[in-house]
Design an enzyme around this catalytic site. Sequence first.
Site, PDB file in Angstrom:
ATOM      1  N   ASN A  73       0.878  -1.169   0.000  1.00  0.00           N
ATOM      2  CA  ASN A  73       0.000   0.000   0.000  1.00  0.00           C
ATOM      3  C   ASN A  73       0.916   1.219   0.000  1.00  0.00           C
ATOM      4  O   ASN A  73       1.453   1.611   1.030  1.00  0.00           O
ATOM      5  CB  ASN A  73      -0.876  -0.040   1.267  1.00  0.00           C
ATOM      6  CG  ASN A  73      -1.828   1.136   1.339  1.00  0.00           C
ATOM      7  OD1 ASN A  73      -1.815   2.020   0.482  1.00  0.00           O
ATOM      8  ND2 ASN A  73      -2.648   1.153   2.375  1.00  0.00           N
TER       9      ASN A  73
ATOM     10  N   LYS B 118       3.005   0.799   3.346  1.00  0.00           N
ATOM     11  CA  LYS B 118       2.637  -0.283   4.268  1.00  0.00           C
ATOM     12  C   LYS B 118       2.777  -1.577   3.494  1.00  0.00           C
ATOM     13  O   LYS B 118       2.411  -1.622   2.310  1.00  0.00           O
ATOM     14  CB  LYS B 118       1.168  -0.154   4.688  1.00  0.00           C
ATOM     15  CG  LYS B 118       0.957   0.674   5.916  1.00  0.00           C
ATOM     16  CD  LYS B 118      -0.471   0.454   6.416  1.00  0.00           C
ATOM     17  CE  LYS B 118      -0.960   1.680   7.147  1.00  0.00           C
ATOM     18  NZ  LYS B 118      -2.385   1.805   7.188  1.00  0.00           N
TER      19      LYS B 118
ATOM     20  N   ARG C  37      -2.685  -2.245  -3.182  1.00  0.00           N
ATOM     21  CA  ARG C  37      -3.926  -1.540  -2.846  1.00  0.00           C
ATOM     22  C   ARG C  37      -3.930  -0.241  -3.652  1.00  0.00           C
ATOM     23  O   ARG C  37      -2.968   0.532  -3.608  1.00  0.00           O
ATOM     24  CB  ARG C  37      -3.944  -1.216  -1.351  1.00  0.00           C
ATOM     25  CG  ARG C  37      -5.201  -0.491  -0.967  1.00  0.00           C
ATOM     26  CD  ARG C  37      -4.987   0.483   0.122  1.00  0.00           C
ATOM     27  NE  ARG C  37      -6.188   1.249   0.354  1.00  0.00           N
ATOM     28  CZ  ARG C  37      -6.197   2.398   0.981  1.00  0.00           C
ATOM     29  NH1 ARG C  37      -5.091   2.902   1.455  1.00  0.00           N
ATOM     30  NH2 ARG C  37      -7.321   3.040   1.147  1.00  0.00           N
TER      31      ARG C  37
ATOM     32  N   HIS D 249     -13.149   2.292   0.785  1.00  0.00           N
ATOM     33  CA  HIS D 249     -13.174   1.170   1.745  1.00  0.00           C
ATOM     34  C   HIS D 249     -13.867  -0.059   1.148  1.00  0.00           C
ATOM     35  O   HIS D 249     -14.393  -0.896   1.882  1.00  0.00           O
ATOM     36  CB  HIS D 249     -13.920   1.536   3.059  1.00  0.00           C
ATOM     37  CG  HIS D 249     -13.234   2.550   3.896  1.00  0.00           C
ATOM     38  ND1 HIS D 249     -13.925   3.552   4.544  1.00  0.00           N
ATOM     39  CD2 HIS D 249     -11.942   2.722   4.230  1.00  0.00           C
ATOM     40  CE1 HIS D 249     -13.079   4.305   5.232  1.00  0.00           C
ATOM     41  NE2 HIS D 249     -11.857   3.819   5.056  1.00  0.00           N
TER      42      HIS D 249
ATOM     43  N   HIS E 284     -17.878   0.891   8.622  1.00  0.00           N
ATOM     44  CA  HIS E 284     -16.413   0.832   8.744  1.00  0.00           C
ATOM     45  C   HIS E 284     -15.992   2.117   9.440  1.00  0.00           C
ATOM     46  O   HIS E 284     -16.012   3.201   8.847  1.00  0.00           O
ATOM     47  CB  HIS E 284     -15.776   0.726   7.347  1.00  0.00           C
ATOM     48  CG  HIS E 284     -14.272   0.748   7.379  1.00  0.00           C
ATOM     49  ND1 HIS E 284     -13.496  -0.344   7.042  1.00  0.00           N
ATOM     50  CD2 HIS E 284     -13.402   1.719   7.721  1.00  0.00           C
ATOM     51  CE1 HIS E 284     -12.223  -0.045   7.188  1.00  0.00           C
ATOM     52  NE2 HIS E 284     -12.138   1.214   7.584  1.00  0.00           N
TER      53      HIS E 284
ATOM     54  N   GLY F 178     -13.076   3.926  11.343  1.00  0.00           N
ATOM     55  CA  GLY F 178     -11.673   4.034  11.754  1.00  0.00           C
ATOM     56  C   GLY F 178     -11.307   5.505  11.789  1.00  0.00           C
ATOM     57  O   GLY F 178     -12.152   6.342  12.099  1.00  0.00           O
TER      58      GLY F 178
ATOM     59  N   GLY G 184     -10.582   7.028   9.054  1.00  0.00           N
ATOM     60  CA  GLY G 184     -11.509   7.316   7.967  1.00  0.00           C
ATOM     61  C   GLY G 184     -12.701   6.399   8.179  1.00  0.00           C
ATOM     62  O   GLY G 184     -12.524   5.245   8.557  1.00  0.00           O
TER      63      GLY G 184
ATOM     64  N   ARG H 195     -11.795  14.533   9.296  1.00  0.00           N
ATOM     65  CA  ARG H 195     -12.615  14.983   8.156  1.00  0.00           C
ATOM     66  C   ARG H 195     -14.012  15.387   8.620  1.00  0.00           C
ATOM     67  O   ARG H 195     -14.602  14.720   9.476  1.00  0.00           O
ATOM     68  CB  ARG H 195     -12.762  13.870   7.117  1.00  0.00           C
ATOM     69  CG  ARG H 195     -11.473  13.517   6.413  1.00  0.00           C
ATOM     70  CD  ARG H 195     -11.770  12.594   5.231  1.00  0.00           C
ATOM     71  NE  ARG H 195     -10.548  12.059   4.674  1.00  0.00           N
ATOM     72  CZ  ARG H 195     -10.256  10.757   4.612  1.00  0.00           C
ATOM     73  NH1 ARG H 195     -11.113   9.856   5.049  1.00  0.00           N
ATOM     74  NH2 ARG H 195      -9.119  10.360   4.088  1.00  0.00           N
TER      75      ARG H 195
ATOM     76  N   ASN I 166     -13.714  -1.859  18.399  1.00  0.00           N
ATOM     77  CA  ASN I 166     -13.272  -1.699  19.791  1.00  0.00           C
ATOM     78  C   ASN I 166     -14.103  -0.771  20.670  1.00  0.00           C
ATOM     79  O   ASN I 166     -14.054  -0.884  21.893  1.00  0.00           O
ATOM     80  CB  ASN I 166     -11.828  -1.167  19.811  1.00  0.00           C
ATOM     81  CG  ASN I 166     -10.876  -2.124  19.139  1.00  0.00           C
ATOM     82  OD1 ASN I 166     -10.736  -3.262  19.564  1.00  0.00           O
ATOM     83  ND2 ASN I 166     -10.231  -1.684  18.067  1.00  0.00           N
TER      84      ASN I 166
ATOM     85  N   GLU J 276      -8.470  -6.227   5.114  1.00  0.00           N
ATOM     86  CA  GLU J 276      -8.306  -5.776   3.733  1.00  0.00           C
ATOM     87  C   GLU J 276      -7.147  -6.503   3.054  1.00  0.00           C
ATOM     88  O   GLU J 276      -7.203  -6.798   1.857  1.00  0.00           O
ATOM     89  CB  GLU J 276      -8.100  -4.258   3.710  1.00  0.00           C
ATOM     90  CG  GLU J 276      -9.388  -3.538   4.110  1.00  0.00           C
ATOM     91  CD  GLU J 276      -9.205  -2.079   4.478  1.00  0.00           C
ATOM     92  OE1 GLU J 276      -9.451  -1.227   3.638  1.00  0.00           O
ATOM     93  OE2 GLU J 276      -8.815  -1.807   5.626  1.00  0.00           O
TER      94      GLU J 276
HETATM   95  P1  ADP Z   1      -7.350   3.711   9.991  1.00  0.00           P
HETATM   96  O1  ADP Z   1      -8.532   4.334   9.322  1.00  0.00           O
HETATM   97  O2  ADP Z   1      -6.172   4.632  10.126  1.00  0.00           O
HETATM   98  O3  ADP Z   1      -7.001   2.309   9.509  1.00  0.00           O
HETATM   99  P2  ADP Z   1      -8.223   2.313  12.412  1.00  0.00           P
HETATM  100  O4  ADP Z   1      -9.187   1.422  11.743  1.00  0.00           O
HETATM  101  O5  ADP Z   1      -6.984   1.726  12.972  1.00  0.00           O
HETATM  102  O6  ADP Z   1      -7.834   3.553  11.499  1.00  0.00           O
HETATM  103  O7  ADP Z   1      -9.008   3.076  13.592  1.00  0.00           O
HETATM  104  C1  ADP Z   1      -8.406   4.073  14.345  1.00  0.00           C
HETATM  105  C2  ADP Z   1      -9.437   4.612  15.323  1.00  0.00           C
HETATM  106  O8  ADP Z   1      -9.889   3.544  16.162  1.00  0.00           O
HETATM  107  C3  ADP Z   1      -8.885   5.702  16.226  1.00  0.00           C
HETATM  108  O9  ADP Z   1      -9.832   6.763  16.346  1.00  0.00           O
HETATM  109  C4  ADP Z   1      -8.786   5.003  17.572  1.00  0.00           C
HETATM  110  O10 ADP Z   1      -8.968   5.879  18.633  1.00  0.00           O
HETATM  111  C5  ADP Z   1      -9.964   4.033  17.499  1.00  0.00           C
HETATM  112  N1  ADP Z   1      -9.831   2.971  18.485  1.00  0.00           N
HETATM  113  C6  ADP Z   1      -8.957   1.951  18.510  1.00  0.00           C
HETATM  114  N2  ADP Z   1      -9.125   1.221  19.649  1.00  0.00           N
HETATM  115  C7  ADP Z   1     -10.129   1.802  20.353  1.00  0.00           C
HETATM  116  C8  ADP Z   1     -10.785   1.543  21.596  1.00  0.00           C
HETATM  117  N3  ADP Z   1     -10.429   0.514  22.359  1.00  0.00           N
HETATM  118  N4  ADP Z   1     -11.771   2.377  21.973  1.00  0.00           N
HETATM  119  C9  ADP Z   1     -12.135   3.427  21.224  1.00  0.00           C
HETATM  120  N5  ADP Z   1     -11.578   3.728  20.051  1.00  0.00           N
HETATM  121  C10 ADP Z   1     -10.587   2.942  19.604  1.00  0.00           C
END
Ligand code: ADP
Length: 396
Positions: A7, A14, A90, A179, A205, A207, A209, A238, A332, A382
């Site tokens: 990626n 990555k 990717r 995504h 999804h 994260g 993003g 964003r 999470n 992914e």
């Molecule tokens: P990316 O889009 O960069 O791949 P990720 O899917 O790794 O991102 O998600 C990152 C987000 O997930 C961050 O906002 C982080 O705070 C949140 N996150 C990860 N673990 C937890 C948790 N235990 N509780 C709340 N938020 C979490």
Amino acid sequence: MLIFILNAGSSSLKYQLMNHATHRVLASGLCERIGIDGRIIHKANKLKTTTEVELSSHKEAIAKVLELLSSGPQKVVDNIDEDIDAIGHRVVHGGEYFHESVIIDESVLEKLEKLIPLAPLHNPAHILGIKICMELMPGKPNVAVFDTAFHQTMPAYNFMYALPYEDYTEHGVRKYGFHGTSHHYVSDVAEKMLKKDNAKIIVCHLGNGSSICAIKEGKSFDTSMGLTPLEGLMMGTRSGDLDPAVISFLMDKKDMKADEFVDYLNKKSGLLGVSGISSDLREVIAASQNGDERATLAIDIQCSRIKKYICSYAGGMGGVDAICFTAGIGENADLVREKVCQGLEFMGIELDVTKNKNTESHSREINTESSKVKIYVIPTNEEFVISNDTYNLTKA
Ligand code: ADP
């Protein structure tokens, strides 16, 4: 079959080396600050190393990674030429050219070049990564797996903007969605868990993003990101959806140019902008628990948007069988899942609060016994999709 998954970003890379047969990741890592100074974080043989090393170009970075894979204490293959079978890339934007993953040849590279105006930050880096792999690992097949491809099944009434039609025909302005590999993977897992064909599934999804996708009969029906990943949900930095008139209003007030303002919407807004604390939800939740009102507001806006998209997509599809949560927040943050589902009982969406708090890391059901709609937490993968598509397109 060993597949190298890449990626390539503008100043970072990555990567993973995956054994497709066992789905085992032999090595993974991240090259950062390429063209600035350089750092490689590399994991292999249960060893994680961080090396500060001059990375003046993407080529130097990939060459160093191949060296780490084939020599030294983190060696996982004897010989790159003999042991790596194919490379899966990717690629963020496949425009309307690509409905599925493809083996890369000259005509694919030409199309990726043509798509640069739609993804000016991402596609040039992907093209560079592909060309370097072709040079450093000659003769090996390279496969492109697109973030946009899964969404090419959206009906026109969901992907068109209500702009003059020529903006679509002449400039390609439409919703593409992103995504896609994650939405595809998670909805496939959900369909198996549901044991129901032609299901109506909503994947959240969430994260840094974030995007939501409505999947009907295995196909993307609607999604929240648009021409670019800026549209839709509120994200780490964003803004997501807003009244387009805000743009000229604030550009004028803040004396900003168009590209500066897009940067402001992409990098200074969202959780970070509203809370003033962080783009990382964990830090925003911690601040909220300590009584910070803006942090609480940021979480509430994020959850409210997700909830409204779920309702809108259930309406669009004429029902919903399962809601899936995935990615860092989705997998999470039980608080977010709880706030999103709260109040949706009228749609048959009933969260089991105890199951929701469970922190197991495998795919699981978190709805009550009586819930009409299933609620799942499904860890996304992914890289698995990239490995799978690369394998399927290149196996002899
Ligand atoms: P990316 O889009 O960069 O791949 P990720 O899917 O790794 O991102 O998600 C990152 C987000 O997930 C961050 O906002 C982080 O705070 C949140 N996150 C990860 N673990 C937890 C948790 N235990 N509780 C709340 N938020 C979490």
